[in-house]
Structures are given as C-alpha cells and as structure tokens.
Design a protein around this motif. Structure first.
Motif, PDB file in Angstrom:
ATOM      1  N   VAL A  70     -11.777 -20.955  37.025  1.00  0.00           N
ATOM      2  CA  VAL A  70     -12.005 -19.509  37.049  1.00  0.00           C
ATOM      3  C   VAL A  70     -13.549 -19.211  37.587  1.00  0.00           C
ATOM      4  CG1 VAL A  70     -13.189 -17.647  36.063  1.00  0.00           C
ATOM      5  CG2 VAL A  70     -11.069 -18.558  35.044  1.00  0.00           C
ATOM      6  N   GLN A  71     -13.985 -18.803  38.868  1.00  0.00           N
ATOM      7  CA  GLN A  71     -15.304 -18.639  39.377  1.00  0.00           C
ATOM      8  C   GLN A  71     -15.655 -17.256  40.002  1.00  0.00           C
ATOM      9  OE1 GLN A  71     -13.910 -19.780  43.493  1.00  0.00           O
ATOM     10  NE2 GLN A  71     -15.299 -21.450  43.015  1.00  0.00           N
ATOM     11  N   LEU A  72     -16.973 -16.811  39.614  1.00  0.00           N
ATOM     12  CA  LEU A  72     -17.679 -15.316  39.019  1.00  0.00           C
ATOM     13  C   LEU A  72     -18.637 -15.375  40.367  1.00  0.00           C
ATOM     14  CD1 LEU A  72     -18.348 -16.078  35.618  1.00  0.00           C
ATOM     15  CD2 LEU A  72     -16.553 -14.353  36.623  1.00  0.00           C
ATOM     16  N   THR A  73     -18.860 -14.395  41.078  1.00  0.00           N
ATOM     17  CA  THR A  73     -19.732 -14.587  42.080  1.00  0.00           C
ATOM     18  C   THR A  73     -19.939 -13.066  42.361  1.00  0.00           C
ATOM     19  OG1 THR A  73     -18.152 -15.381  43.671  1.00  0.00           O
ATOM     20  CG2 THR A  73     -20.229 -14.431  44.682  1.00  0.00           C
ATOM     21  N   GLU A  74     -22.193 -13.612  41.671  1.00  0.00           N
ATOM     22  CA  GLU A  74     -22.488 -12.583  41.774  1.00  0.00           C
ATOM     23  C   GLU A  74     -23.280 -12.001  42.919  1.00  0.00           C
ATOM     24  OE1 GLU A  74     -23.964 -14.523  38.304  1.00  0.00           O
ATOM     25  OE2 GLU A  74     -23.533 -14.818  40.128  1.00  0.00           O
ATOM     26  N   SER A  75     -23.182 -10.850  43.367  1.00  0.00           N
ATOM     27  CA  SER A  75     -24.138  -9.944  43.980  1.00  0.00           C
ATOM     28  C   SER A  75     -25.354  -8.363  44.225  1.00  0.00           C
ATOM     29  CB  SER A  75     -22.925  -9.270  45.544  1.00  0.00           C
ATOM     30  OG  SER A  75     -22.262  -8.522  44.685  1.00  0.00           O
ATOM     31  N   GLY A  76     -26.070  -8.811  44.799  1.00  0.00           N
ATOM     32  CA  GLY A  76     -27.021  -7.136  44.767  1.00  0.00           C
ATOM     33  C   GLY A  76     -28.228  -6.801  44.342  1.00  0.00           C
ATOM     34  N   GLY A  77     -28.585  -7.940  44.108  1.00  0.00           N
ATOM     35  CA  GLY A  77     -29.533  -8.430  43.885  1.00  0.00           C
ATOM     36  C   GLY A  77     -30.652  -8.290  45.022  1.00  0.00           C
ATOM     37  N   GLY A  78     -32.289  -9.089  45.037  1.00  0.00           N
ATOM     38  CA  GLY A  78     -33.095  -8.543  45.813  1.00  0.00           C
ATOM     39  C   GLY A  78     -33.931  -7.917  45.380  1.00  0.00           C
ATOM     40  N   LEU A  79     -35.326  -7.236  46.025  1.00  0.00           N
ATOM     41  CA  LEU A  79     -37.036  -6.850  45.876  1.00  0.00           C
ATOM     42  C   LEU A  79     -36.629  -5.329  46.056  1.00  0.00           C
ATOM     43  CD1 LEU A  79     -39.581  -7.379  46.037  1.00  0.00           C
ATOM     44  CD2 LEU A  79     -39.348  -7.353  48.101  1.00  0.00           C
ATOM     45  N   VAL A  80     -37.121  -4.944  44.929  1.00  0.00           N
ATOM     46  CA  VAL A  80     -36.893  -3.056  44.621  1.00  0.00           C
ATOM     47  C   VAL A  80     -38.492  -3.051  43.882  1.00  0.00           C
ATOM     48  CG1 VAL A  80     -35.424  -1.610  43.101  1.00  0.00           C
ATOM     49  CG2 VAL A  80     -34.300  -3.627  43.896  1.00  0.00           C
ATOM     50  N   GLN A  81     -38.399  -1.824  43.583  1.00  0.00           N
ATOM     51  CA  GLN A  81     -39.735  -1.555  43.655  1.00  0.00           C
ATOM     52  C   GLN A  81     -39.421  -0.788  41.760  1.00  0.00           C
ATOM     53  OE1 GLN A  81     -41.550   1.838  46.021  1.00  0.00           O
ATOM     54  NE2 GLN A  81     -42.652   0.325  46.904  1.00  0.00           N
ATOM     55  N   ALA A  82     -40.687  -0.976  41.522  1.00  0.00           N
ATOM     56  CA  ALA A  82     -40.539  -0.058  39.627  1.00  0.00           C
ATOM     57  C   ALA A  82     -40.189   1.520  39.872  1.00  0.00           C
ATOM     58  CB  ALA A  82     -41.872  -0.643  39.220  1.00  0.00           C
ATOM     59  N   GLY A  83     -39.059   1.194  38.762  1.00  0.00           N
ATOM     60  CA  GLY A  83     -38.513   3.106  39.155  1.00  0.00           C
ATOM     61  C   GLY A  83     -37.764   2.924  39.509  1.00  0.00           C
ATOM     62  N   ASP A  84     -37.169   2.447  40.733  1.00  0.00           N
ATOM     63  CA  ASP A  84     -35.487   2.325  41.638  1.00  0.00           C
ATOM     64  C   ASP A  84     -34.605   1.771  40.303  1.00  0.00           C
ATOM     65  OD1 ASP A  84     -36.381   1.236  44.494  1.00  0.00           O
ATOM     66  OD2 ASP A  84     -37.124   3.356  43.617  1.00  0.00           O
ATOM     67  N   SER A  85     -33.551   2.190  40.927  1.00  0.00           N
ATOM     68  CA  SER A  85     -31.930   1.754  40.478  1.00  0.00           C
ATOM     69  C   SER A  85     -31.832   0.347  41.279  1.00  0.00           C
ATOM     70  CB  SER A  85     -31.097   2.544  39.829  1.00  0.00           C
ATOM     71  OG  SER A  85     -31.423   3.309  39.400  1.00  0.00           O
ATOM     72  N   LEU A  86     -30.332  -0.351  40.077  1.00  0.00           N
ATOM     73  CA  LEU A  86     -29.929  -1.646  41.013  1.00  0.00           C
ATOM     74  C   LEU A  86     -28.685  -1.866  40.754  1.00  0.00           C
ATOM     75  CD1 LEU A  86     -30.983  -3.406  43.326  1.00  0.00           C
ATOM     76  CD2 LEU A  86     -31.205  -4.711  41.080  1.00  0.00           C
ATOM     77  N   VAL A 108     -33.305 -11.081  41.299  1.00  0.00           N
ATOM     78  CA  VAL A 108     -33.530  -9.467  40.818  1.00  0.00           C
ATOM     79  C   VAL A 108     -34.766 -10.082  41.249  1.00  0.00           C
ATOM     80  CG1 VAL A 108     -33.724  -7.507  40.376  1.00  0.00           C
ATOM     81  CG2 VAL A 108     -31.983  -8.763  40.774  1.00  0.00           C
ATOM     82  N   THR A 109     -35.993  -8.584  42.047  1.00  0.00           N
ATOM     83  CA  THR A 109     -37.796  -8.901  41.962  1.00  0.00           C
ATOM     84  C   THR A 109     -38.160  -7.304  42.114  1.00  0.00           C
ATOM     85  OG1 THR A 109     -37.574 -11.274  43.258  1.00  0.00           O
ATOM     86  CG2 THR A 109     -39.453  -9.678  42.993  1.00  0.00           C
TER      87      THR A 109
END
Length: 124
Positions: free
Chosen positions: A2-18, A120-121
């Motif tokens: 089994v392997q798990l691979t995350e994606s979608g992180g990054g630098l985002v502004q407060a109040g936004d969604s991710l 996630v930052t």
C-alpha cells in the motif's frame, strides 16, 4: 504494498479554503478506514479527521469541527480533506493514513500506512 500520496498543499491566505487529496494504491481501498493528521515541528501529531471504509460516520475532533470536511471516493481510491476558513494555526504538514479496519481510530500509532505528507502554510 500500500502506498499513500498526498497532494494539494501549498501557501494559502488566511480565510481561504484548501482541499488536500490522498491517492491510495497497492491494496483494496475499501478494506481501509482513513484518517488525516497534521504535524507541527516540536509538537505532537494531531488527528483532524477520520472516515470509515464506506464513507459513513466521518469524525472530527472539536479543533476541526465546522471547518474540516473529509470525504472518500472508493471508485477512485482517494480520500480528501477540505479545510475552510483557513487560519495561520492550521499551518502544518498534513498526512493521510490508512488502517485496515472498517472504522477510523484517533490513535496514529494504530494506522498501518502513512503518506509522505504535504505542507500547508497559511499566511495572515
């Protein structure tokens, strides 16, 4: 294997969604409940969401309730975590984890497999 691979992180502004995604491979996804955890350096890892093998009974601790939404697609072998109204304190490395069990558990040590994590930052 089994392997798990995350994606979608990054630098985002407060109040936004991710939305974070986790791709599962190397096994039968529906045999596993899934969890999302986050880790800040110097602090203990935190369980932020869990979902059972069939998508029922998602769970969020009080720190994540109302802003975090976990979902899974057994046809696509993916589990996702939507985080709304992001706050600077949400800054962390986020990990998905799989436990060969019908239902999630809160204890990270009981999970069988982990992804490599995605940073996630949140900027204020």
């Amino acid at each position: 294997h089994v392997q798990l691979t995350e994606s979608g992180g990054g630098l985002v502004q407060a109040g936004d969604s991710l939305r974070l995604d986790c791709a599962f491979s190397g096994g039968t996804f529906s045999n596993f409940a899934m969890g999302w955890f986050r880790q800040v350096p110097g602090r203990e890892g935190e369980f932020v969401a869990g979902i059972s093998w069939n998508g029922d009974t998602p769970y969020y601790p009080s720190s994540a309730k109302d802003r975090f939404v976990i979902s899974r697609d057994n046809a696509k072998n993916t589990v996702s975590l939507q985080i709304n109204s992001l706050r600077p304190e949400d800054t962390a490395v986020y990990y998905c984890a799989a436990i060969e069990n019908q239902r999630w558990v809160r204890c990270g040590r009981k999970y069988d497999y982990w992804g490599q994590g995605t940073q996630v930052t949140i900027s204020s």
